[in-house]
Write a protein that holds these residues in place. Structure first.
Motif, mmCIF file in Angstrom:
data_model
loop_
_atom_site.group_PDB
_atom_site.id
_atom_site.type_symbol
_atom_site.label_atom_id
_atom_site.label_comp_id
_atom_site.label_asym_id
_atom_site.label_seq_id
_atom_site.Cartn_x
_atom_site.Cartn_y
_atom_site.Cartn_z
ATOM 1 N N UNK A 252 34.315 52.771 51.294
ATOM 2 C CA UNK A 252 34.906 54.326 51.042
ATOM 3 C C UNK A 252 36.528 55.020 51.800
ATOM 4 N N UNK A 253 37.014 56.113 51.144
ATOM 5 C CA UNK A 253 38.397 56.219 51.088
ATOM 6 C C UNK A 253 38.460 57.537 51.544
ATOM 7 N N UNK A 254 38.871 57.411 52.443
ATOM 8 C CA UNK A 254 39.187 58.874 53.177
ATOM 9 C C UNK A 254 39.986 58.975 52.950
ATOM 10 N N UNK A 255 40.951 60.370 52.755
ATOM 11 C CA UNK A 255 42.190 60.712 52.142
ATOM 12 C C UNK A 255 41.865 61.895 53.894
ATOM 13 N N UNK A 256 43.682 61.916 54.504
ATOM 14 C CA UNK A 256 43.732 62.886 55.465
ATOM 15 C C UNK A 256 44.532 63.980 55.628
ATOM 16 N N UNK A 257 44.596 64.903 55.642
ATOM 17 C CA UNK A 257 45.973 66.139 55.863
ATOM 18 C C UNK A 257 46.380 65.769 56.770
ATOM 19 N N UNK A 258 47.784 66.238 57.342
ATOM 20 C CA UNK A 258 48.465 66.746 58.685
ATOM 21 C C UNK A 258 48.699 64.777 58.846
ATOM 22 N N UNK A 259 49.036 63.919 57.754
ATOM 23 C CA UNK A 259 49.157 62.443 57.724
ATOM 24 C C UNK A 259 50.273 61.686 58.055
ATOM 25 N N UNK A 260 51.412 62.922 57.604
ATOM 26 C CA UNK A 260 52.482 61.999 58.091
ATOM 27 C C UNK A 260 52.583 61.155 58.757
ATOM 28 N N UNK A 261 52.695 60.090 58.708
ATOM 29 C CA UNK A 261 53.153 58.708 59.276
ATOM 30 C C UNK A 261 51.294 58.050 60.111
ATOM 31 N N UNK A 262 50.645 58.483 59.796
ATOM 32 C CA UNK A 262 49.597 57.435 59.761
ATOM 33 C C UNK A 262 49.287 56.215 60.520
ATOM 34 N N UNK A 263 48.727 56.164 61.187
ATOM 35 C CA UNK A 263 49.203 55.016 61.644
ATOM 36 C C UNK A 263 47.969 54.548 63.146
ATOM 37 N N UNK A 264 47.259 53.203 63.930
ATOM 38 C CA UNK A 264 46.356 52.977 64.812
ATOM 39 C C UNK A 264 47.614 52.288 65.187
ATOM 40 N N UNK A 265 48.980 53.113 65.494
ATOM 41 C CA UNK A 265 49.766 51.491 66.883
ATOM 42 C C UNK A 265 49.394 50.127 66.778
ATOM 43 N N UNK A 266 49.490 50.251 65.651
ATOM 44 C CA UNK A 266 49.808 48.179 65.311
ATOM 45 C C UNK A 266 48.496 47.919 65.861
ATOM 46 N N UNK A 267 47.277 48.097 66.400
ATOM 47 C CA UNK A 267 45.982 47.702 66.535
ATOM 48 C C UNK A 267 45.194 47.954 65.681
ATOM 49 N N UNK A 268 43.782 47.414 65.662
ATOM 50 C CA UNK A 268 42.789 47.497 64.129
ATOM 51 C C UNK A 268 42.482 48.789 64.469
ATOM 52 N N UNK A 269 42.122 49.671 63.015
ATOM 53 C CA UNK A 269 41.566 50.768 62.807
ATOM 54 C C UNK A 269 39.912 50.685 63.564
#
Length: 157
Positions: free
Chosen positions: A69-86
């Motif tokens: 599944x490919x999930x797209x996001x709005x308001x996601x500039x700089x989307x990250x998981x703080x260097x940890x696994x999603x």
């Protein structure tokens, strides 16, 4: 949470996701300052056109393709998981049984799959009372929990 997310289809509405500052056993977080800051950020950005993030990432589209599944996001500039696994994603097949899934960032998209679901037809993120979550935008605001399905929960127990 889902009810608030649905109101975003109405004009002049915003939302402050607080899954990172809320209380596990109380729907009213003690940390009112951060809740107010997030609501003010939305108003300043969306209503008054001031620079800054209006809110956290909101799922804008899901594409089911084979085993992923490919999930797209709005308001996601700089989307990250703080260097940890999603973490926090689950997928289900036609049987409507959800399994925890692996997820990886691909720019402002997340690619989700599970070895237990050959052909996903539904995806959920942070879908629990006290959810596991990992995604934030560059402003540090967490992504909103969501589900792509509209299945009646009482039929899945």
């Amino acid at each position: 949470r889902e009810g608030m997310l649905k109101t975003l289809s109405e004009p002049n509405t915003g939302m402050a996701v607080t899954i990172d500052i809320g209380e596990m056993n109380d729907i009213h977080p003690k940390n009112k300052q951060d809740v107010g800051d997030r609501l003010a950020a939305w108003a300043l950005a969306d209503v008054y056109d001031r620079p800054g993030a209006a809110m956290g990432p909101i799922m804008s589209n899901t594409t089911f393709s084979g085993d992923r599944v490919i999930v797209e996001w709005a308001h996601a500039t700089g989307l990250n998981a703080d260097g940890k696994p999603v973490v926090g994603f689950a997928v289900a097949g036609e049987d409507r049984v959800f399994h925890w899934a692996e997820a990886r960032l691909d720019g402002v998209k997340v690619v989700v799959s599970s070895t237990q679901v050959n052909k996903p037809v539904a995806v959920r993120y942070a879908w629990a009372q006290n959810p596991s979550y990992s995604l934030r935008n560059g402003a540090g605001i967490p992504a909103s929990p969501f589900r792509s399905d509209d299945w009646d929960e009482s039929q899945n127990q």
